[in-house]
Design a protein around this motif. Structure first.
Motif, PDB file in Angstrom:
ATOM      1  N   ALA A 107      64.198  24.318  55.652  1.00 44.20           N
ATOM      2  CA  ALA A 107      64.617  25.214  54.576  1.00 44.20           C
ATOM      3  C   ALA A 107      66.108  25.098  54.299  1.00 44.20           C
ATOM      4  O   ALA A 107      66.553  25.244  53.155  1.00 44.20           O
ATOM      5  N   ALA A 108      66.900  24.812  55.349  1.00 39.71           N
ATOM      6  CA  ALA A 108      68.351  24.710  55.164  1.00 39.71           C
ATOM      7  C   ALA A 108      68.737  23.585  54.219  1.00 39.71           C
ATOM      8  O   ALA A 108      69.828  23.612  53.630  1.00 39.71           O
ATOM      9  N   TYR A 109      67.856  22.589  54.042  1.00 40.01           N
ATOM     10  CA  TYR A 109      68.193  21.471  53.172  1.00 40.01           C
ATOM     11  C   TYR A 109      68.331  21.912  51.718  1.00 40.01           C
ATOM     12  O   TYR A 109      69.065  21.287  50.941  1.00 40.01           O
ATOM     13  N   GLY A 110      67.612  22.953  51.320  1.00 42.17           N
ATOM     14  CA  GLY A 110      67.708  23.403  49.935  1.00 42.17           C
ATOM     15  C   GLY A 110      69.116  23.813  49.552  1.00 42.17           C
ATOM     16  O   GLY A 110      69.602  23.487  48.463  1.00 42.17           O
ATOM     17  N   GLU A 111      69.784  24.541  50.437  1.00 41.56           N
ATOM     18  CA  GLU A 111      71.147  24.990  50.149  1.00 41.56           C
ATOM     19  C   GLU A 111      72.152  23.845  50.190  1.00 41.56           C
ATOM     20  O   GLU A 111      73.266  23.981  49.679  1.00 41.56           O
ATOM     21  N   LEU A 112      71.764  22.739  50.808  1.00 39.75           N
ATOM     22  CA  LEU A 112      72.669  21.589  50.919  1.00 39.75           C
ATOM     23  C   LEU A 112      72.379  20.517  49.886  1.00 39.75           C
ATOM     24  O   LEU A 112      73.004  19.459  49.908  1.00 39.75           O
ATOM     25  N   ALA A 113      71.457  20.781  48.951  1.00 41.03           N
ATOM     26  CA  ALA A 113      71.053  19.774  47.969  1.00 41.03           C
ATOM     27  C   ALA A 113      72.237  19.309  47.131  1.00 41.03           C
ATOM     28  O   ALA A 113      73.249  20.017  46.985  1.00 41.03           O
ATOM     29  N   VAL A 114      72.087  18.116  46.569  1.00 39.16           N
ATOM     30  CA  VAL A 114      73.167  17.523  45.780  1.00 39.16           C
ATOM     31  C   VAL A 114      73.607  18.455  44.655  1.00 39.16           C
ATOM     32  O   VAL A 114      74.809  18.674  44.448  1.00 39.16           O
ATOM     33  N   ASP A 115      72.641  19.058  43.938  1.00 40.61           N
ATOM     34  CA  ASP A 115      73.035  19.901  42.803  1.00 40.61           C
ATOM     35  C   ASP A 115      73.722  21.183  43.240  1.00 40.61           C
ATOM     36  O   ASP A 115      74.488  21.769  42.480  1.00 40.61           O
ATOM     37  N   ARG A 116      73.491  21.629  44.477  1.00 36.93           N
ATOM     38  CA  ARG A 116      74.155  22.833  44.976  1.00 36.93           C
ATOM     39  C   ARG A 116      75.602  22.568  45.391  1.00 36.93           C
ATOM     40  O   ARG A 116      76.382  23.506  45.516  1.00 36.93           O
TER      41      ARG A 116
END
Length: 561
Positions: free
Chosen positions: A452-461
């Motif tokens: 789940a932590a990967y979502g906050e680290l996504a390129v667009d974020r």
């Protein structure tokens, strides 16, 4: 930037095709997906891309078990897709380096299927390392070698008449039989593989298990019975034997023949050679052999200032007699990501390398990322070339909570599920925080589940967000290029602070201000010299550098800095 050959100062980015981008929604990355995301790498500021294998393979070891070296596995696309990817990369000013796997093939390779069907002593078996077993009925392996993935390095075959037969060597998985490089037919075929991809426009090769193709004469028992980096690697009869260098002199002649006179267009060779000591590793980059060799001793150096200084000093000294450059690296598809590896308290000796599972002590994520940013900022300032691993520019941590049932690394199975393996560093990339599979593909499918932590680290974020890890990497790479750090001279700064906690060096070039690099490895605040701060891995308040941080500064007079 200096006019030196491009590979002497290049920053090269590893793309792991299974986990980069999925164009067709089947949950596995592919070549069209890679092509679609190449602008990200152009914007990041790297010079070249290294792709892990995408060749025809049963995927028992994620493509490092090659069944056909001159075709693309349908999971990843077609040869036309490979051509389109290479062309698009070149349009964007990016070079392409592909993996070559010369130590072993897949057991599905036509040569090995022919070997199994042929008799002992045949031409077909002579391409691999088949031997009779020990004991009166040949029931014991030919020697005591162990596999890197656990268990014995030998498997016995059943002959055509149904009787127990010879044994074949596999230093890795049972589905990865080792070639016999004493057989000239093997070298000739591998040269044809190199030329096939050079003719298609690739700019070089990363050589898998570059220290392993030649075995000691007679295949003697291994007195050490460990593949850890203890003493000289050549103490093991399967590693770092003198004959590998003859192979690379031949390969260098091949790649040199593809260079275009008057252009900075060298086709390069880079060794994955887990070799010690540093002088032995440096032998792979002599002028008539390979261009680069990954500096794994630096990768495993603990987060301790004296150890880091010693590693850098020894590394630069080892290649200097050969006129070669060092090739720095902190993460790849085989080791725990450094954003997690550095989240443990350092101890003398090599840093934590094995996988991390749900029952293990967990890294401190915040501390690990802080140190990883500082370590990368230090590494990207060092003279020579550097490699980055996909997702590290996002600060991706290791996936440490993968369920047992999704694991695919052969290490997990051959160790009887006692070693977690490498799946945790291979989880697919997050591109869009709110999209299915975080933008990895058009569906929720993902060959390994994403934390789940990967979502906050996504390129667009992270794009355009001041202080984000992505923007830090973009800044570091831009400044590295602008100031030509890869081709500068390094000198140590002895009075920059407590040597137990400070790594400090100046990078100099004629006619230009020095760039001072200060890394505070966990100590108290360090006073900054007079000068202009170019970039820091974390916010620098006032005139001091906090713990676990790196800063680059312009210093007009380093002697008084």
């Amino acid at each position: 930037m200096s006019s030196q050959q491009w590979w002497r100062h290049a920053v090269i980015y590893q793309v792991y095709p299974r986990s980069w981008a999925d164009a067709d929604g089947d949950g596995m990355g592919d070549l069209p997906g890679i092509t679609s995301r190449l602008p990200h790498l152009r914007d990041l500021g790297i010079d070249a891309i290294w792709l892990s294998p995408f060749y025809t393979s049963p995927q028992h070891d994620a493509g490092y078990d090659v069944a056909d070296y001159r075709d693309v596995d349908p999971r990843f696309g077609t040869l036309a897709d490979a051509d389109a990817m290479i062309a698009r990369a070149h349009e964007l000013g990016l070079r392409i380096i592909v993996d070559i796997v010369p130590n072993h093939s897949s057991s599905d390779h036509v040569w090995f299927t022919e070997a199994l069907a042929a008799a002992p002593g045949s031409r077909e078996r002579a391409r691999y390392i088949f031997r009779d077993g020990k004991g009166p009925d040949g029931a014991e392996p030919p020697n005591n070698w162990i596999s890197n993935f656990g268990g014995p390095a030998w498997t016995r075959v059943t002959e055509a008449d149904g009787s127990p037969g010879q044994w074949y060597l596999h230093l890795f998985d049972v589905t990865q039989p080792d070639f016999d490089w004493d057989n000239p037919e093997v070298g000739d075929e591998m040269e044809r593989n190199l030329r096939f991809w050079l003719d298609r426009g690739v700019d070089g090769f990363r050589i898998d298990v570059a220290h392993g193709m030649v075995k000691a004469e007679g295949l003697p028992d291994d007195a050490v019975l460990s593949h850890e980096m203890v003493g000289r690697t050549s103490d093991h009869p399967m590693w770092d034997q003198p004959g590998v260098h003859d192979i690379y002199r031949r390969w260098r002649t091949v790649t040199d023949s593809y260079a275009r006179p008057g252009e900075d267009a060298d086709r390069i060779l880079c060794a994955e050679a887990w070799v010690t000591p540093a002088e032995a590793l440096a032998a792979y980059v002599r002028p008539d052999e390979l261009h680069q060799g990954f500096n794994f001793p630096f990768l495993v150096t603990p987060w301790l200032a004296p150890a880091l200084r010693a590693s850098i000093t020894d590394s630069l000294a080892a290649v200097a007699p050969h006129g070669a450059v060092q090739t720095w690296v902190l993460s790849n598809h085989d080791v725990v990501r450094h954003a997690s590896r550095l989240g443990f308290e350092p101890t003398p000796g090599p840093s934590r390398m094995g996988g991390i599972g749900p029952g293990d002590p967990q890294p401190d994520a915040e501390l690990g990322l802080r140190r990883a940013r500082a370590a990368t900022a230090m590494m990207l300032a060092l003279p020579g070339s550097a490699y980055l691993y996909q997702g590290e520019e996002l600060g991706l941590p290791e996936a440490t909570e993968l369920p047992d049932e999704v694991r695919q690394d052969p290490t997990w199975f051959r160790s009887e599920q006692t070693q977690w393996g490498r799946d945790g560093c291979r989880v697919p990339m997050p591109w869009e925080g709110d999209a299915p599979s975080y933008g990895f593909g058009p569906t929720e499918a993902s060959w390994l589940p994403q934390p789940a932590a990967y979502g906050e680290l996504a390129v667009d974020r992270q794009t355009g967000v001041e202080g984000s890890t992505l923007e830090l990497y973009r800044t570091l790479l831009r400044l590295r290029r602008e100031h030509g750090l890869g081709v500068r001279e390094l000198s140590w700064v002895e009075d920059a602070g407590d040597p137990e906690h400070v790594v400090a060096f100046d990078l100099t070039a004629a006619g230009r201000p020095a760039v001072r690099v200060l890394t505070n490895v966990g100590g108290g605040p360090v006073d900054l010299p007079a000068g202009e701060v170019l970039v820091s891995s974390t916010e620098v308040g006032g005139s001091s550098l906090p713990a676990d941080a790196t800063v680059w500064m312009l210093v007009e007079d380093p002697a008084r800095g």
